[in-house]
Write a protein that holds these residues in place. Structure first.
Motif, short mmCIF file in Angstrom:
data_model
loop_
_atom_site.label_atom_id
_atom_site.label_comp_id
_atom_site.label_asym_id
_atom_site.label_seq_id
_atom_site.Cartn_x
_atom_site.Cartn_y
_atom_site.Cartn_z
N PRO A 70 0.80 -1.23 0.00
CA PRO A 70 0.00 0.00 0.00
C PRO A 70 0.83 1.28 0.00
CG PRO A 70 -0.87 -1.58 1.58
CD PRO A 70 0.45 -2.11 1.14
N GLY A 71 1.92 1.28 0.76
CA GLY A 71 2.77 2.47 0.79
C GLY A 71 3.43 2.74 -0.55
N LEU A 72 3.86 1.67 -1.22
CA LEU A 72 4.46 1.86 -2.54
C LEU A 72 3.43 2.34 -3.56
CD1 LEU A 72 6.82 -1.25 -2.86
CD2 LEU A 72 7.44 1.13 -2.36
N THR A 73 2.22 1.77 -3.52
CA THR A 73 1.18 2.21 -4.45
C THR A 73 0.87 3.69 -4.25
OG1 THR A 73 0.18 0.00 -4.53
CG2 THR A 73 -1.21 1.86 -5.19
N GLY A 74 0.74 4.11 -3.01
CA GLY A 74 0.49 5.52 -2.75
C GLY A 74 1.62 6.42 -3.20
N ALA A 75 2.87 5.96 -3.00
CA ALA A 75 4.02 6.75 -3.40
C ALA A 75 4.11 6.88 -4.91
CB ALA A 75 5.30 6.13 -2.84
N PHE A 76 3.91 5.77 -5.63
CA PHE A 76 3.97 5.84 -7.09
C PHE A 76 2.82 6.66 -7.66
CE2 PHE A 76 6.60 1.80 -6.83
CZ PHE A 76 7.78 2.43 -7.23
N ASP A 77 1.62 6.57 -7.04
CA ASP A 77 0.50 7.41 -7.48
C ASP A 77 0.83 8.89 -7.29
OD1 ASP A 77 -1.02 5.25 -8.22
OD2 ASP A 77 -2.25 5.21 -6.41
N ALA A 78 1.46 9.22 -6.17
CA ALA A 78 1.81 10.62 -5.90
C ALA A 78 2.85 11.11 -6.91
CB ALA A 78 2.35 10.76 -4.47
N ILE A 79 3.82 10.25 -7.24
CA ILE A 79 4.82 10.63 -8.24
C ILE A 79 4.15 10.87 -9.59
CG2 ILE A 79 6.81 9.81 -9.56
CD1 ILE A 79 7.69 8.31 -7.00
N ALA A 80 3.25 9.97 -9.98
CA ALA A 80 2.56 10.13 -11.27
C ALA A 80 1.74 11.41 -11.29
CB ALA A 80 1.65 8.92 -11.52
N ASP A 81 1.05 11.72 -10.18
CA ASP A 81 0.26 12.95 -10.12
C ASP A 81 1.15 14.19 -10.25
OD1 ASP A 81 -2.06 11.51 -9.82
OD2 ASP A 81 -2.16 11.73 -7.64
#
Length: 226
Positions: A70-81
């Motif tokens: 979950p932490g990685l998914t949130g981090a990669f989503d934030a980077i993409a945004d």
């Protein structure tokens, strides 16, 4: 200094965890299934514990894998945004305007097309934080309702505001004098609680205790009146 595992390996694990397979991750990352499997294996060796339980036809996250994903998914989503926001930025001046929502809808927005025709190079961003909200540092300027006393800022009066009571058409025949409002149900804006007391005082009446409904903006209050 950050000591991170390979970002490619982290992406491979996160994608495989979401898809539940190395095949799904390979399609998303545009690499081979073997490459995804190899990167996840290297990540597990780097971290010192398994992230997946490999079964014949499926992958199952271990307890540590479930904690990590979950932490990685949130981090990669934030980077993409962040990347998308930067990519969408225009070259040229940006005008960020803080304004109340009602004023923006009823006065400002209908005039934006004319502004854009005269200044096509200026990107306008509207922040509707409320006409009485504190000024934010990321605003270029603001259109606020008040007495003009904002220390540290240059202030220019645009126009004054007239305060008028409004009501539903069906109720209008029962309201002939200012005194008739003393017993009426009054609608108010939560952050401008002094509106009714000021109006009654201007009409020469002792302001009553305001009873009725309170809303977050003038637009909502007007919508509730009909």
């Amino acid at each position: 200094m950050r000591r991170l595992p390979s970002l490619n390996a982290l992406r491979a694990f996160e994608s495989a965890a979401r898809h539940g397979s190395f095949t799904g991750a390979a399609g998303e990352l545009n690499v081979s299934q073997a490459a995804v499997s190899r990167m996840v294996r290297l990540l597990e060796e780097r971290m010192g514990f398994p992230l997946f339980e490999r079964r014949a036809n499926a992958l199952e996250l271990t307890e540590r894998g479930r904690a990590l994903q979950p932490g990685l998914t949130g981090a990669f989503d934030a980077i993409a945004d962040s990347v998308e926001r930067v990519a969408a930025m225009r070259d040229g001046p940006v005008l960020t305007l803080g304004v109340g929502a009602t004023f923006a809808v009823r006065w400002l927005i209908p005039r934006l097309s004319a502004f854009h025709e005269r200044h096509p190079d200026v990107e306008v961003r509207i922040a509707t934080g409320g006409a009485g909200a504190p000024i934010r540092e990321d605003w270029t300027c603001a259109l606020l309702l008040g007495d003009g006393h904002w220390p540290g800022y240059e202030v220019e009066e645009l126009f004054t505001a007239d305060m008028l009571p409004v009501c539903a058409p069906a109720l209008a025949p029962t309201l002939r004098r200012p005194e008739d409002l003393l017993s009426a149900t009054l609608l108010s804006v939560s952050h401008w609680a002094d509106d009714w007391p000021h109006w009654f005082a201007s009409a020469g009446l002792v302001p009553p205790a305001v009873k009725g409904l309170s809303f977050g903006s003038y637009a909502m209050t007007l919508q509730a009146a009909p």
